[in-house]
Design a protein around this motif. Structure first.
Motif, PDB file in Angstrom:
ATOM      1  N   ALA A 121      51.988  -3.622 -15.487  1.00  0.00           N
ATOM      2  CA  ALA A 121      53.126  -3.317 -16.355  1.00  0.00           C
ATOM      3  C   ALA A 121      54.358  -4.119 -15.966  1.00  0.00           C
ATOM      4  O   ALA A 121      55.059  -4.669 -16.832  1.00  0.00           O
ATOM      5  CB  ALA A 121      53.423  -1.820 -16.313  1.00  0.00           C
TER       6      ALA A 121
ATOM      7  N   LEU B 203      57.993   2.046 -23.096  1.00  0.00           N
ATOM      8  CA  LEU B 203      59.272   1.509 -23.551  1.00  0.00           C
ATOM      9  C   LEU B 203      59.826   2.311 -24.721  1.00  0.00           C
ATOM     10  O   LEU B 203      61.049   2.482 -24.851  1.00  0.00           O
ATOM     11  CB  LEU B 203      59.111   0.038 -23.964  1.00  0.00           C
ATOM     12  CG  LEU B 203      59.034  -1.007 -22.859  1.00  0.00           C
ATOM     13  CD1 LEU B 203      58.765  -2.378 -23.453  1.00  0.00           C
ATOM     14  CD2 LEU B 203      60.328  -1.038 -22.066  1.00  0.00           C
TER      15      LEU B 203
ATOM     16  N   ILE C 225      49.360   4.479 -16.706  1.00  0.00           N
ATOM     17  CA  ILE C 225      49.768   3.079 -16.727  1.00  0.00           C
ATOM     18  C   ILE C 225      49.649   2.521 -15.322  1.00  0.00           C
ATOM     19  O   ILE C 225      49.980   3.185 -14.333  1.00  0.00           O
ATOM     20  CB  ILE C 225      51.215   2.944 -17.268  1.00  0.00           C
ATOM     21  CG1 ILE C 225      51.598   1.478 -17.402  1.00  0.00           C
ATOM     22  CG2 ILE C 225      52.216   3.693 -16.384  1.00  0.00           C
ATOM     23  CD1 ILE C 225      52.911   1.267 -18.145  1.00  0.00           C
TER      24      ILE C 225
ATOM     25  N   LYS D 251      54.275  -5.601 -20.034  1.00  0.00           N
ATOM     26  CA  LYS D 251      55.481  -5.291 -20.810  1.00  0.00           C
ATOM     27  C   LYS D 251      56.077  -6.546 -21.430  1.00  0.00           C
ATOM     28  O   LYS D 251      56.452  -6.571 -22.601  1.00  0.00           O
ATOM     29  CB  LYS D 251      56.505  -4.603 -19.898  1.00  0.00           C
ATOM     30  CG  LYS D 251      57.737  -4.100 -20.639  1.00  0.00           C
ATOM     31  CD  LYS D 251      58.918  -5.052 -20.594  1.00  0.00           C
ATOM     32  CE  LYS D 251      59.522  -5.171 -19.220  1.00  0.00           C
ATOM     33  NZ  LYS D 251      60.754  -6.024 -19.230  1.00  0.00           N
TER      34      LYS D 251
ATOM     35  N   VAL E 113      56.541  -7.160 -25.533  1.00  0.00           N
ATOM     36  CA  VAL E 113      57.876  -7.346 -26.092  1.00  0.00           C
ATOM     37  C   VAL E 113      58.005  -8.713 -26.749  1.00  0.00           C
ATOM     38  O   VAL E 113      58.631  -8.857 -27.811  1.00  0.00           O
ATOM     39  CB  VAL E 113      58.933  -7.156 -24.993  1.00  0.00           C
ATOM     40  CG1 VAL E 113      60.315  -7.560 -25.484  1.00  0.00           C
ATOM     41  CG2 VAL E 113      58.956  -5.708 -24.527  1.00  0.00           C
TER      42      VAL E 113
ATOM     43  N   PHE F 136      62.977   0.551 -16.989  1.00  0.00           N
ATOM     44  CA  PHE F 136      61.517   0.455 -16.996  1.00  0.00           C
ATOM     45  C   PHE F 136      60.988   0.224 -15.586  1.00  0.00           C
ATOM     46  O   PHE F 136      60.041   0.883 -15.146  1.00  0.00           O
ATOM     47  CB  PHE F 136      61.096  -0.682 -17.930  1.00  0.00           C
ATOM     48  CG  PHE F 136      59.613  -0.885 -18.040  1.00  0.00           C
ATOM     49  CD1 PHE F 136      58.858  -0.144 -18.926  1.00  0.00           C
ATOM     50  CD2 PHE F 136      58.963  -1.830 -17.249  1.00  0.00           C
ATOM     51  CE1 PHE F 136      57.485  -0.341 -19.033  1.00  0.00           C
ATOM     52  CE2 PHE F 136      57.600  -2.026 -17.345  1.00  0.00           C
ATOM     53  CZ  PHE F 136      56.866  -1.275 -18.240  1.00  0.00           C
ATOM     54  N   TYR F 137      61.588  -0.732 -14.863  1.00  0.00           N
ATOM     55  CA  TYR F 137      61.132  -1.032 -13.509  1.00  0.00           C
ATOM     56  C   TYR F 137      61.437   0.117 -12.554  1.00  0.00           C
ATOM     57  O   TYR F 137      60.667   0.384 -11.625  1.00  0.00           O
ATOM     58  CB  TYR F 137      61.789  -2.319 -13.013  1.00  0.00           C
ATOM     59  CG  TYR F 137      61.302  -3.555 -13.734  1.00  0.00           C
ATOM     60  CD1 TYR F 137      60.101  -4.151 -13.390  1.00  0.00           C
ATOM     61  CD2 TYR F 137      62.046  -4.119 -14.767  1.00  0.00           C
ATOM     62  CE1 TYR F 137      59.647  -5.288 -14.048  1.00  0.00           C
ATOM     63  CE2 TYR F 137      61.605  -5.245 -15.437  1.00  0.00           C
ATOM     64  CZ  TYR F 137      60.406  -5.818 -15.074  1.00  0.00           C
ATOM     65  OH  TYR F 137      59.951  -6.931 -15.733  1.00  0.00           O
TER      66      TYR F 137
ATOM     67  N   GLN G  48      46.815  -2.117 -21.010  1.00  0.00           N
ATOM     68  CA  GLN G  48      48.070  -2.060 -20.274  1.00  0.00           C
ATOM     69  C   GLN G  48      49.255  -2.496 -21.138  1.00  0.00           C
ATOM     70  O   GLN G  48      50.370  -1.994 -20.960  1.00  0.00           O
ATOM     71  CB  GLN G  48      47.975  -2.928 -19.020  1.00  0.00           C
ATOM     72  CG  GLN G  48      46.989  -2.423 -17.990  1.00  0.00           C
ATOM     73  CD  GLN G  48      47.285  -0.991 -17.557  1.00  0.00           C
ATOM     74  OE1 GLN G  48      48.439  -0.630 -17.325  1.00  0.00           O
ATOM     75  NE2 GLN G  48      46.253  -0.175 -17.472  1.00  0.00           N
ATOM     76  N   VAL G  49      49.032  -3.400 -22.069  1.00  0.00           N
ATOM     77  CA  VAL G  49      50.109  -3.785 -22.991  1.00  0.00           C
ATOM     78  C   VAL G  49      50.478  -2.602 -23.877  1.00  0.00           C
ATOM     79  O   VAL G  49      51.667  -2.314 -24.100  1.00  0.00           O
ATOM     80  CB  VAL G  49      49.682  -5.006 -23.839  1.00  0.00           C
ATOM     81  CG1 VAL G  49      50.708  -5.287 -24.932  1.00  0.00           C
ATOM     82  CG2 VAL G  49      49.510  -6.231 -22.955  1.00  0.00           C
TER      83      VAL G  49
ATOM     84  N   SER H  84      52.401  -0.018 -21.802  1.00  0.00           N
ATOM     85  CA  SER H  84      53.760  -0.457 -21.497  1.00  0.00           C
ATOM     86  C   SER H  84      54.669  -0.292 -22.707  1.00  0.00           C
ATOM     87  O   SER H  84      55.828   0.142 -22.576  1.00  0.00           O
ATOM     88  CB  SER H  84      53.741  -1.917 -21.041  1.00  0.00           C
ATOM     89  OG  SER H  84      52.969  -2.079 -19.866  1.00  0.00           O
ATOM     90  N   LEU H  85      54.176  -0.636 -23.877  1.00  0.00           N
ATOM     91  CA  LEU H  85      54.985  -0.477 -25.083  1.00  0.00           C
ATOM     92  C   LEU H  85      55.236   0.996 -25.392  1.00  0.00           C
ATOM     93  O   LEU H  85      56.319   1.370 -25.870  1.00  0.00           O
ATOM     94  CB  LEU H  85      54.304  -1.164 -26.270  1.00  0.00           C
ATOM     95  CG  LEU H  85      54.195  -2.693 -26.188  1.00  0.00           C
ATOM     96  CD1 LEU H  85      53.456  -3.246 -27.399  1.00  0.00           C
ATOM     97  CD2 LEU H  85      55.574  -3.334 -26.071  1.00  0.00           C
TER      98      LEU H  85
END
Length: 681
Positions: A171, A294, A166, A176, A180, A67-68, A286-287, A290-291
Motif C-alpha cells: 500500500a 483512501l 490491507i 495507492k 490514484v 494514509f501513511y 492491494q490497489v 488502498s483506494l
C-alpha cells in the motif's frame, strides 16, 4: 506556550536553511545518500539521535500524510537542528525527501543509481519502514467499504469476498500511487497515467533530472523506487531483528554483490524480483484495498466522491494491466542520453510499424560482455563513434543492444530505420548482444531479456507483428554473426525460421578482361570485387550495342571462315555476321593479352578504296548514334530517378561485418568504366 513558539520558529529557520541548495551541494547520486545515512547511523549509535534513519526521514516530511500514518504509525518529532550534518548535507536531505514534478518537467526527490537508472526516495523509504515494522496486515475500517457491500449476504455476487485487510508494504509503495494515478487520468483525459523516464544533466555530477515526455503522478523513477521498496521491505521483514545497518543494505543492493551475496538480488533485476515476490492477482487486490482506504479519509473525499466499489475494481484492473505490460513484461531500456550518445547526423527515416522481422547480432568487437553500467555505456559510445566516424553512418547501426548487466540499451530505438542488416534495415529491428559468442552463450538473464520480455513487449506495443520472424544475421548476408553458439540458441526461440534468404552471388575471380569491376577500399589499399551491376533494360540501344561489342570481340581468335550469329536482345536489330573480318577488328584487349595472329591483307586498288570508304562512313554513323543516344535516353532516365526509392547508403552493412568497433569498412563503388593501367592503346 512561549517555549512552544520558540521551538516552532527554530524548526522553520532550520528548514529554510536546509532548503538552500548552495553551490557546493552534493551530487544526487545513491553514493551521496549512503554517505549521509552513514553519518546519521553513527550519531544514532552514539546516542545523539534516538531515531532510525527512516523515522527521521518521515519526521522531516517524507511519507507523512494521513494514509501513511494509518499504516506506518505517527511520524515522530524531529529535533529542530541536526548539528552533525553539514549545510550541504541538510540541503541535500530536504530536497531528496519530497517527491515532486515541477512545471518545467524537472523531477525532484530522485537520485541516480550506479546501474544507470533513477529512483524516487520517498517510496523506497516507505517500503523499508514497512519492512522494519514487520509487514503488517491491517484490517480496513468499516467506513472504507460501501454500506451495501457490508450488509449484503453474500458480499457481492459479481465480486464475492471483497478484501477486508490491507498489506502495508504494497500500500505505501506502489498500490495507492498506482490507483490514484489512474483515477486522476480517468478524470482528466489529458493526463497520462504512467511514465515517463528522464535524463540527468550529468552522469558524473547529477543535479537536475528532466523528464522526456508529459509527466504523470507515477514516473519511471517513482516506479523504480516503489519496486525497490517492496523488495527491500520484504527482505527486512523476512530477516527479522536485528537487521544490518541501512547503509550496508543500500550498498549491497545498489553497488555491491546483491543482498546476502545473491548476485540476482540487485537493483539491476528489480522487475524480475518483484514479479517473483508478487502472486498473480495480489497487486490488483492491494490497489482496490488502498483506494477503499483512501475513500474513508476526509482529504481524499473530493477525488473519490461518488466512486463505488465497482468503479474501483474497474480502475484497479486497468491500472494493474497497463502497469504490468509497461514495467513487468517489458525490459528496462537505458535511454540514449544516459549512455552519452552523440546526436543523430541528418534526419532519421521513420519505420513503418508494425515490422515483421527481428535480426539477432553479436558485436564481435567489443568481444567481452559488459557487466556494469559504466562498461556498457563506454561500449555503446565506442560503437557509435566507429559507425559514425569510420563507416560514415548517421548513428549507431543497431536498434537495441543487450548488455550483461540486466539492461537493454537504446540504439536507434523503436521508430528509426537502422543500419544493421544489409537490405533488410527497414523490415525489422536489429538487436545485438555485446560480446563474441562464437564459442560461448550470453548470460541466461540476457537471453531471457530478449526472448521473454523484448519480443512479447514489442508485439503488445504494436511494434512487430504477432507472427514475427526471428533471423540470425548470417541468414541474410555472408557472415559468422551472431556466432555459432548464439545462433544455435536462437533456433529454439519462438518465431525463428530456418529458411535462409538468397545472399548476393559471389563475384567471379578477377581477370584482365574484367579488371574494370575492381573498386578500391578506403583503408589499407584493400580491394574487393564490386557486386554485379544492375542490368539496363533490354530495349536500351546502348545496352544492346555494348553486348554485341563484347560478344564480337571476345571470341577466340581464329583464321577459319566460320560465321557465328550472336544472340540479339529483344527489340534490337540483329548483329552483322562475324566472319574473318572480326580478326582484323580485334579488340585492344586481345592485342594486349593474346598472341598475334595472321591478319588477311586488305585488298588494294578500286576495291580497297570502296572498303575504306565503307569503314569511314560506318565510323561516322556510329559516332552520331553515340552522340544522340544519351540525349534520347536522358528523359526516361530522369523520370526513372524520380520514381526510384531513396538508396539506403549507410544501410549497406558489408557482409561479414557484425557491429563492433574494429571491423573494416568497404569503400564506395567506382562509377563508370576503368581501363587497366597496363594496357596501351
Amino acid at each position: 506556550m512561549g517555549q512552544t513558539k520558540l521551538w516552532f520558529l527554530a524548526v522553520l529557520l532550520g528548514l529554510c536553511t536546509w532548503l538552500e541548495p548552495g553551490k557546493g551541494s552534493l551530487p544526487f547520486h545513491m553514493n551521496s545518500v549512503i554517505q549521509v545515512v552513514e553519518v546519521l547511523e553513527s550519531h544514532h549509535l552514539d546516542g545523539h539521535l534516538n531515531l532510525t534513519v527512516t523515522e527521521l526521514a518521515r519526521g522531516l516530511g517524507c511519507c507523512d500524510s494521513e494514509f501513511y500514518q494509518l499504516l506506518l504509525g505517527e511520524a515522530p518529532a524531529v529535533p529542530p537542528d541536526l548539528p552533525f550534518l553539514s549545510q550541504e548535507q541538510r540541503s541535500f536531505l530536504m530536497r531528496l525527501l519530497k517527491h515532486k514534478v515541477q512545471a518545467s518537467s524537472t523531477e525532484q526527490g530522485v537520485v541516480l543509481l550506479p546501474d544507470g537508472t533513477t529512483v524516487a526516495v520517498s517510496p523506497l523509504v516507505a517500503g523499508i519502514e514497512a519492512g522494519l515494522k514487520g509487514r503488517r496486515e491491517m484490517p480496513l475500517p468499516p467506513e472504507a467499504l460501501e454500506p451495501l457491500l457490508v450488509t449484503t449476504e453474500p458480499l457481492n455476487q459479481t465480486h464475492p469476498g471483497l478484501p477486508l485487510t490491507i498489506d502495508a508494504l504494497y500500500a505505501v509503495t506502489i498500490a495507492k500511487a498506482l490507483g490514484v494515478a489512474f483515477l486522476l487520468a480517468q478524470a482528466n483525459e489529458s493526463q497520462v497515467p504512467l511514465g515517463p523516464n528522464g535524463c540527468w544533466d550529468s552522469v558524473s555530477e547529477p543535479q537536475n533530472f528532466t523528464l522526456l515526455g508529459r509527466p504523470s503522478n507515477l514516473t519511471d523513477a517513482f516506479v523504480n523506487g516503489a519496486l525497490d521498496g517492496v523488495i527491500l521491505g520484504a527482505h527486512l521483514a523476512e530477516q527479522g531483528m536485528p537487521v544490518a545497518p541501512l547503509s550496508t543494505l543500500l550498498r549491497e543492493y545498489y553497488a555491491g554483490d546483491g543482498l546476502a551475496g545473491d548476485g540476482q538480488a540487485r537493483s539491476n533485476f528489480r522487475r524480475q524480483n518483484f514479479v517473483q515476490l508478487t502472486e498473480a492477482g495480489q497487486l490488483e487486490e492491494q490497489v482496490v484495498r488502498s483506494l477503499q482506504l483512501l475513500r474513508a479519509l476526509p482529504r481524499m473525499a473530493p477525488l473519490l466522491s461518488g466512486v463505488g466499489d465497482e468503479d474501483l475494481l474497474a480502475a484497479a484492473s486497468r491500472a494493474v494491466q497497463e502497469f504490468t505490460e509497461a514495467y513487468l513484461e517489458c525490459p528496462a531500456i537505458i535511454p540514449r542520453c544516459m549512455w552519452g550518445a552523440r546526436p543523430y547526423k541528418g534526419t532519421p527515416t521513420q519505420l513503418k510499424l508494425p515490422l515483421s522481422f527481428v535480426y539477432i547480432h553479436h558485436t564481435s568487437s567489443p568481444s567481452q560482455p559488459c557487466r556494469t553500467f559504466p562498461e556498457c555505456a563506454a561500449d555503446m559510445r565506442a560503437m557509435q563513434r566507429f559507425h559514425q566516424d569510420d563507416r560514415g553512418w548517421d548513428d549507431i547501426g543497431y536498434s537495441f543492444v543487450v548488455g550483461s548487466d540486466g539492461y537493454m540499451y537504446q540504439g536507434r530505438g523503436w521508430h528509426w530505420v537502422g543500419a544493421h542488416t544489409r537490405g533488410y534495415n527497414s523490415k525489422g529491428y536489429g538487436v545485438s548482444f555485446i560480446g563474441d559468442y562464437m564459442d560461448t552463450l550470453p548470460e541466461a538473464f540476457a537471453l531471457m531479456l530478449v526472448r521473454d520480455n523484448f519480443l512479447p513487449c514489442a508485439v503488445k506495443g504494436a511494434k512487430i507483428q504477432a507472427n514475427y520472424t526471428v533471423h540470425g544475421h548470417r541468414q541474410m548476408v555472408h557472415t559468422a554473426c551472431p556466432g555459432n553458439i548464439l545462433y544455435r540458441e536462437i533456433q529454439t526461440w519462438q518465431g525463428f525460421k530456418m529458411e535462409e534468404m538468397t545472399p548476393p552471388r559471389a563475384p567471379e575471380a578477377p581477370s584482365p578482361l574484367k579488371s574494370y569491376k575492381w573498386r578500391m577500399g578506403p583503408q589499407g589499399g584493400e580491394r574487393e570485387l564490386e557486386p554485379e551491376r544492375r542490368s539496363m533494360p533490354p530495349a536500351s540501344s546502348r545496352w544492346a550495342k555494348l553486348q554485341n561489342w563484347k560478344r564480337a570481340h571476345s571470341q577466340p581468335e581464329t583464321d577459319a571462315p566460320e560465321v557465328r550469329m550472336a544472340r540479339s536482345s529483344p527489340g534490337t536489330e540483329p548483329p552483322e555476321p562475324v566472319g574473318s573480318k572480326a580478326a582484323a577488328r580485334r579488340s585492344v584487349f586481345q592485342r594486349a593479352f593474346s598472341a598475334p595472329g595472321k591478319v588477311p591483307k586488305e585488298p588494294k586498288g578500286q576495291e580497297g578504296i570502296k572498303l575504306n570508304l565503307r569503314k569511314y562512313l560506318r565510323s561516322k554513323s556510329h559516332r552520331r548514334s553515340q552522340e544522340s543516344g544519351p540525349k534520347a535516353e536522358q528523359a526516361p532516365q530522369e523520370a526513372a530517378k524520380g520514381s526510384a526509392e531513396k538508396p539506403e547508403t549507410e544501410e549497406a552493412n558489408p557482409a561479414g561485418l557484425c557491429g563492433g568497433a574494429s571491423s573494416v569498412q568497404a569503400g564506395p563503388r567506382l562509377q563508370g568504366w576503368a581501363m587497366p593501367a597496363n594496357v596501351s592503346m
